[in-house]
Design an enzyme around this catalytic site. Structure first.
Site, PDB file in Angstrom:
ATOM      1  N   ALA A  42       2.527   3.956  -7.954  1.00 19.96           N
ATOM      2  CA  ALA A  42       1.891   4.642  -8.563  1.00 19.96           C
ATOM      3  C   ALA A  42       0.886   4.059  -9.803  1.00 19.96           C
ATOM      4  O   ALA A  42       0.541   4.587 -10.769  1.00 19.96           O
ATOM      5  CB  ALA A  42       3.126   5.548  -9.691  1.00 19.96           C
ATOM      6  N   PHE A  99      -1.203   8.400  -2.629  1.00 27.13           N
ATOM      7  CA  PHE A  99       0.343   9.314  -3.122  1.00 27.13           C
ATOM      8  C   PHE A  99      -0.045  10.870  -2.954  1.00 27.13           C
ATOM      9  O   PHE A  99       0.785  11.617  -3.675  1.00 27.13           O
ATOM     10  CB  PHE A  99       1.048   8.849  -4.079  1.00 27.13           C
ATOM     11  CG  PHE A  99       2.696   8.981  -4.122  1.00 27.13           C
ATOM     12  CD1 PHE A  99       3.318   8.156  -3.277  1.00 27.13           C
ATOM     13  CD2 PHE A  99       3.287   9.974  -4.900  1.00 27.13           C
ATOM     14  CE1 PHE A  99       4.786   8.293  -3.289  1.00 27.13           C
ATOM     15  CE2 PHE A  99       4.568   9.985  -4.846  1.00 27.13           C
ATOM     16  CZ  PHE A  99       5.232   9.049  -4.013  1.00 27.13           C
ATOM     17  N   GLU A 115      -4.736   2.615  -7.079  1.00 31.43           N
ATOM     18  CA  GLU A 115      -4.784   3.726  -6.359  1.00 31.43           C
ATOM     19  C   GLU A 115      -6.355   4.432  -6.567  1.00 31.43           C
ATOM     20  O   GLU A 115      -6.789   4.963  -5.463  1.00 31.43           O
ATOM     21  CB  GLU A 115      -3.637   4.562  -6.362  1.00 31.43           C
ATOM     22  CG  GLU A 115      -2.422   3.964  -5.650  1.00 31.43           C
ATOM     23  CD  GLU A 115      -1.046   5.058  -6.298  1.00 31.43           C
ATOM     24  OE1 GLU A 115      -1.046   5.280  -7.532  1.00 31.43           O
ATOM     25  OE2 GLU A 115      -0.764   5.739  -5.417  1.00 31.43           O
ATOM     26  N   GLU A 160       7.367   1.068  -0.252  1.00 27.66           N
ATOM     27  CA  GLU A 160       8.017   1.641  -1.621  1.00 27.66           C
ATOM     28  C   GLU A 160       9.357   2.062  -0.979  1.00 27.66           C
ATOM     29  O   GLU A 160      10.393   1.806  -1.947  1.00 27.66           O
ATOM     30  CB  GLU A 160       7.250   2.844  -2.021  1.00 27.66           C
ATOM     31  CG  GLU A 160       7.991   3.303  -3.215  1.00 27.66           C
ATOM     32  CD  GLU A 160       6.863   4.536  -4.085  1.00 27.66           C
ATOM     33  OE1 GLU A 160       5.700   4.451  -3.915  1.00 27.66           O
ATOM     34  OE2 GLU A 160       7.609   5.284  -4.805  1.00 27.66           O
ATOM     35  N   ARG A 180       2.298  15.458  -6.164  1.00 25.24           N
ATOM     36  CA  ARG A 180       1.056  14.491  -6.599  1.00 25.24           C
ATOM     37  C   ARG A 180      -0.067  15.543  -6.104  1.00 25.24           C
ATOM     38  O   ARG A 180      -1.148  15.611  -6.442  1.00 25.24           O
ATOM     39  CB  ARG A 180       1.006  13.022  -6.498  1.00 25.24           C
ATOM     40  CG  ARG A 180      -0.212  12.489  -7.053  1.00 25.24           C
ATOM     41  CD  ARG A 180       0.012  10.911  -7.040  1.00 25.24           C
ATOM     42  NE  ARG A 180       0.652  10.294  -8.069  1.00 25.24           N
ATOM     43  CZ  ARG A 180       0.550   9.923  -9.311  1.00 25.24           C
ATOM     44  NH1 ARG A 180      -0.891  10.190  -9.908  1.00 25.24           N
ATOM     45  NH2 ARG A 180       1.273   9.184  -9.917  1.00 25.24           N
ATOM     46  N   PHE A 182       0.831  -1.219   0.027  1.00 25.50           N
ATOM     47  CA  PHE A 182      -0.073   0.111  -0.058  1.00 25.50           C
ATOM     48  C   PHE A 182       0.797   1.267  -0.066  1.00 25.50           C
ATOM     49  O   PHE A 182       0.338   2.360   0.660  1.00 25.50           O
ATOM     50  CB  PHE A 182      -1.108  -0.069   1.244  1.00 25.50           C
ATOM     51  CG  PHE A 182      -1.943  -1.212   1.309  1.00 25.50           C
ATOM     52  CD1 PHE A 182      -2.743  -1.334   0.246  1.00 25.50           C
ATOM     53  CD2 PHE A 182      -1.571  -2.239   2.333  1.00 25.50           C
ATOM     54  CE1 PHE A 182      -3.638  -2.436   0.292  1.00 25.50           C
ATOM     55  CE2 PHE A 182      -2.231  -3.274   2.163  1.00 25.50           C
ATOM     56  CZ  PHE A 182      -3.477  -3.544   1.272  1.00 25.50           C
TER      57      PHE A 182
HETATM   58  N1  MTE Z   1      -3.733  -4.218  -3.507  1.00 22.01           N
HETATM   59  C1  MTE Z   1      -3.380  -5.015  -2.538  1.00 22.01           C
HETATM   60  N2  MTE Z   1      -4.034  -6.122  -2.351  1.00 22.01           N
HETATM   61  N3  MTE Z   1      -2.102  -4.757  -1.594  1.00 22.01           N
HETATM   62  C2  MTE Z   1      -1.542  -3.683  -1.726  1.00 22.01           C
HETATM   63  O1  MTE Z   1      -0.387  -3.607  -1.095  1.00 22.01           O
HETATM   64  N4  MTE Z   1      -1.028  -1.452  -2.672  1.00 22.01           N
HETATM   65  C3  MTE Z   1      -1.854  -0.426  -3.723  1.00 22.01           C
HETATM   66  C4  MTE Z   1      -2.653  -1.047  -4.961  1.00 22.01           C
HETATM   67  N5  MTE Z   1      -3.459  -2.175  -4.414  1.00 22.01           N
HETATM   68  C5  MTE Z   1      -1.874  -2.798  -2.778  1.00 22.01           C
HETATM   69  C6  MTE Z   1      -3.023  -3.067  -3.600  1.00 22.01           C
HETATM   70  C7  MTE Z   1      -0.922   0.488  -4.336  1.00 22.01           C
HETATM   71  S1  MTE Z   1      -0.493   1.702  -3.148  1.00 22.01           S
HETATM   72  C8  MTE Z   1      -0.444   0.635  -5.591  1.00 22.01           C
HETATM   73  S2  MTE Z   1       0.569   1.819  -6.037  1.00 22.01           S
HETATM   74  C9  MTE Z   1      -0.674  -0.569  -6.440  1.00 22.01           C
HETATM   75  O2  MTE Z   1      -1.550  -1.372  -5.828  1.00 22.01           O
HETATM   76  C10 MTE Z   1       0.460  -0.953  -7.114  1.00 22.01           C
HETATM   77  O3  MTE Z   1       0.392  -2.238  -7.996  1.00 22.01           O
HETATM   78  P1  MTE Z   1       0.014  -1.860  -9.467  1.00 22.01           P
HETATM   79  O4  MTE Z   1       0.774  -0.920  -9.833  1.00 22.01           O
HETATM   80  O5  MTE Z   1       0.218  -3.319 -10.141  1.00 22.01           O
HETATM   81  O6  MTE Z   1      -1.443  -1.629  -9.532  1.00 22.01           O
HETATM   82  N1  HPA Z   2       3.259   7.660  -7.356  1.00 19.76           N
HETATM   83  C1  HPA Z   2       3.835   6.611  -6.515  1.00 19.76           C
HETATM   84  N2  HPA Z   2       5.047   6.334  -5.900  1.00 19.76           N
HETATM   85  C2  HPA Z   2       5.816   7.281  -6.557  1.00 19.76           C
HETATM   86  C3  HPA Z   2       5.524   8.280  -7.356  1.00 19.76           C
HETATM   87  C4  HPA Z   2       4.285   8.574  -7.636  1.00 19.76           C
HETATM   88  O1  HPA Z   2       3.894   9.490  -8.553  1.00 19.76           O
HETATM   89  N3  HPA Z   2       6.686   8.905  -7.767  1.00 19.76           N
HETATM   90  C5  HPA Z   2       7.725   8.294  -7.092  1.00 19.76           C
HETATM   91  N4  HPA Z   2       6.967   7.218  -6.228  1.00 19.76           N
HETATM   92 MO1  MOS Z   3       1.438   3.184  -4.344  1.00 21.72          MO
HETATM   93  S1  MOS Z   3       1.178   4.449  -2.804  1.00 21.72           S
HETATM   94  O1  MOS Z   3       1.958   4.201  -5.213  1.00 21.72           O
HETATM   95  O2  MOS Z   3       2.722   2.168  -3.542  1.00 21.72           O
END
Ligand code: MTE
Ligand code: HPA
Ligand code: MOS
Length: 750
Positions: free
Chosen positions: A503, A338, A706, A226, A304, A222
């Protein structure tokens, strides 16, 4: 198509960090962290702790062979505090012992001496004192004075939104194993394998090629992993490197909550102006962000907030400023959205307040100002393929917005013990890392001689289902079944220089790289098939694990084709590299085209408040969401539901509290309330908007991780609306979370 991990998750067979079998002689680490929020002349006595049987070594900054620095954007964060501490929970030392229990005993024997200094725990105080992470940044569009001239209504207000604990099910942790010639293998529960690798390299003063970071999956990230998975990984690496023994650490929940950063609390002051016909003419807003004691990702999060300040609306004249303030609390970090959610909350609060003062329904203002094609965002990008109005109108068609308002009104005219409230939350979320340089990814695809396929990418599986999506991409390109494909661990030796999986762009970036690699392999295989079948390449395709020529299925199976290709010494491995085209941003002008595309949607939220107790239920949330052409509606709807509940938690019950000394009060699940099954809306309906998708989205399936977090905000405004139905004197302060106590105060506000 379900998540291909579902079965092993259900059986408890999925491997997380703590499930990796330990090597003989593995040592265990524990962090010794600052007991005070701010002090200088730190002087610590480890002598008793070191004497304890089973304690191997206590590491401090003095044991670091390289640079004591883990700051990614700004170099302002030591791995271990030296002679000053800046927040309670700041790592000072790393105790390595035969068992974790011994390390915990040792920790009690450490004596802390320092000269305590006053702590800043409030971002507003930090701002007054000039305590900033970086200079403020401002985005501007048009001219505020022009906007003022055109405004009939000018409204001023403030908003506030609180922090949020990630509460990933799997706490932070890492396991380091020394290898020959001064190298290391490092298992880490991180969203950013390369971040862990590069910071470890800096701390140990060894090149990155000596460090292999391997990630199987995360029990949630979540955003909390990162950047903030890094220190724990670096600590075990340091100990493993110096002691030449495997070293492991998994944070206890209590330690994780105390020592890791959260969502940034924000306050904001704004002025908004509307003309007689309810068109927003200008918006002038200043955000104050509580970054905590060091920068971490705050500058990117600031960015952001700037990008999303106008929410889903077009506002011709805007001035947006964010102050990122340095306080003596845990450095705050990435959390789903974010910095976007805080901006969306502010603009929706501003519109609600404007509607209340003008005496019109807020939905009228919202609808009239939704962003449409050719409108300009304050950052210079021109809106195209907008779906804001389309999704609002589809919501009305599918979920009868006016009828729902009437029902709420009717309910309220017939009831006093309970009152209902309703709100509409539109969504427009930009997809791409705001830092253009980060928008690239690679994939490595092997076709083995038996026809099975192995894929490595830079994407990290954290529950969102990215591995399933990667398999789908390969299955789609090759025309073979999913069960022939395996997703390998994310490993810096196989796929280097990864951006974190964040992101919401993990599936897009890594999926596109996978698609490119698979397409290159497919060209070669088609060539082999063309010779084998004596057919033209253009007539050949693969479907259901067989080669087809024009409309005819041949006897040549995928497995057989691969075997023939192998015998002919054809290259059966390929690397794909993808970098998002058409994006750029000029920070000197604060203008550009930072996002590949935007994701849209609309949510209707109905809440019911108990007017005696101040408790509430979320009755229903109806959502129309722009998935583009969803490649996996099952996973994508799961993302909507999860993000929605997480968003509701943020604006209703989750309350991070520090005392005046900078001690985290909400430090366990008995003092920090998160949504449980009873907080889930009684009805959640999610419908897909019919839309084209976008060419930069993987298989036209738009990013979904997100954006839907924003829908959760509807709960705040719906509850406030219900309070107003009971108490005409109620003046909402637009401060989230809307806890039961706050509701009760609102119900009886004079
Ligand atoms: N979904 C689950 N089950 N667990 C997670 O930790 N992280 C969220 C989202 N959904 C998350 C989640 C966040 S903060 C992001 S940025 C995106 O998943 C990252 O994955 P993606 O880029 O493949 O969508
Ligand atoms: N989103 C999420 N994570 C990030 C970003 C963003 O735009 N830039 C750097 N880390
Ligand atoms: Mo999601 S806050 O960009 O890991």
């Amino acid at each position: 198509m379900k998540n291909t991990d579902s079965k092993s998750h259900l059986q408890g067979k999925s491997i997380y960090l703590d499930d990796i079998p330990e090597l003989q002689g593995t040592l265990h680490g524990l962090v010794y962290d600052s007991p005070v929020a701010h002090a200088k002349n730190v002087n610590i006595d480890y002598s008793e702790a070191e004497k304890l049987a089973g304690v191997i070594k206590i590491f401090t900054y003095k044991d670091i062979p390289g640079e004591n620095q883990i700051g990614a954007i700004i170099q302002d964060e030591p791995l271990f505090a030296e002679d000053e501490v800046h927040f309670m929970g700041q790592p000072i030392a790393f105790i390595v012992a035969e068992t974790e229990r011994i390390a915990r005993e040792a920790k009690k024997l450490i004596k802390f001496n320092a000269e305590e200094l006053p702590a800043i725990t409030d971002a507003k105080v930090a701002k007054e004192k000039g305590s900033f992470i970086a200079p403020p940044r401002t985005f501007k569009l048009g001219n505020l004075e022009d906007g003022k001239k055109k405004s009939k209504y000018i409204i001023k207000g403030t908003t506030e939104s609180g922090g949020q604990e990630h509460l990933y099910l799997e706490t932070q942790g890492s396991y380091a194993i020394p290898k020959e010639n001064q190298s290391l293998t490092l298992y880490s529960s991180t969203q950013g394998a390369t971040a862990v690798q590069s910071i470890t390299s800096k701390i140990l003063n060894i090149p990155m090629n000596k460090i292999e970071v391997d990630v199987n999956r995360l029990g949630g990230g979540f955003g909390g992993k990162e950047d903030q998975a890094t220190p724990w990984a670096v600590m075990v690496s340091l100990a493993a490197f110096v002691l030449q023994k495997p070293v492991k650490m998994i944070l206890a929940r209590h330690d994780d909550m105390r020592m890791t950063g959260k969502r940034h609390p924000y306050t904001a002051e704004y002025t908004i102006g509307l003309s007689e016909d309810l068109k927003i003419q200008f918006y002038d807003i200043e955000f104050t962000q509580d970054a905590g004691a060091s920068a971490d990702l705050s500058p990117a999060i600031t960015e952001r907030t700037l990008f999303h300040a106008t929410g889903s609306y077009f506002i011709p004249n805007t001035e947006i400023t964010v102050y990122s303030c340095r306080t003596n609390t845990i450095p705050n970090t990435a959390f789903r959205g974010f910095g976007g959610p805080q901006a969306f909350f502010a603009i929706e609060a501003a519109l609600q307040k404007a509607a209340d003062e003008i005496g019109v329904p807020v939905r009228e203002i919202q609808f009239k100002n939704l962003i449409k094609d050719n409108d300009e965002f304050p950052y210079g990008q021109i809106a195209t393929e907008t779906e804001a109005i389309h999704s609002w109108e589809t919501t009305d068609k599918l979920f009868s917005i006016e009828k729902q308002y009437k029902e709420v009104e009717k309910f309220n005219s017939e009831n006093t013990k309970f009152k209902k409230g309703i709100n509409i939350t539109p969504l427009c979320f930009g997809i791409s890392f705001t830092n253009t340089m980060m928008n690239h990814a690679r994939a490595l695809v092997h076709i083995y001689q038996d026809g099975s396929v192995g894929i490595s990418t830079g994407a990290i599986e954290m529950g969102q289902g990215v591995n399933t999506k990667m398999k789908q991409v390969a299955a789609y390109v090759f025309g073979i079944s999913i069960d022939k494909i395996k997703l390998e661990t994310t490993n810096t030796t196989r796929v280097a220089n990864t951006s974190p999986t964040a992101a919401s762009s993990g599936a897009d970036l890594n999926g596109k790289a996978t698609e490119i690699a698979c397409n290159d392999l497919l060209i070669r295989l088609k060539d082999v098939a063309s010779k084998e079948l004596d057919a033209e390449v253009k007539d050949i395709y693969i479907k259901d694990n067989f080669v087809w020529v024009k409309e005819n299925k041949t006897d040549l199976s995928w497995d057989k084709l691969v075997q023939i290709a192998f015998m002919q010494r054809v290259k059966l491995s390929e690397k794909g590299h993808y970098s998002t085209p058409d994006i750029y941003f000029d920070k000197t002008k604060e203008k550009g085209h930072p996002f590949a595309y935007h994701v849209y949607g609309t949510a209707v939220t109905v809440a019911k408040v108990d007017t005696m107790r101040g408790t509430y239920d979320i009755e229903s949330v109806d959502i129309v969401h722009d998935f583009g052409k969803s490649m996996n509606l099952f996973l994508d709807k799961g993302q909507i539901e999860g993000a929605l509940i997480q968003g509701i938690g943020w604006v209703t019950m989750e309350e991070i509290r520090f005392d005046e000394n900078g001690r985290l009060l909400s430090n366990s699940l008995s003092s920090y309330k998160v949504p449980d099954i009873n907080s889930v809306p009684k009805s959640v309906k999610v419908e897909a908007l019919e839309s084209e998708g976008h060419k930069h989205a993987i298989l036209k399936s738009k990013a979904v991780g997100e954006p839907p977090f924003i829908y959760g905000q509807g709960a705040y405004f719906a509850i406030a609306d219900a309070i107003k139905a009971f108490n005409k004197n109620y003046k909402c302060d637009f401060s989230a979370p809307m806890t039961h106590e706050k509701v009760l105060m609102g119900l009886y506000q004079k």
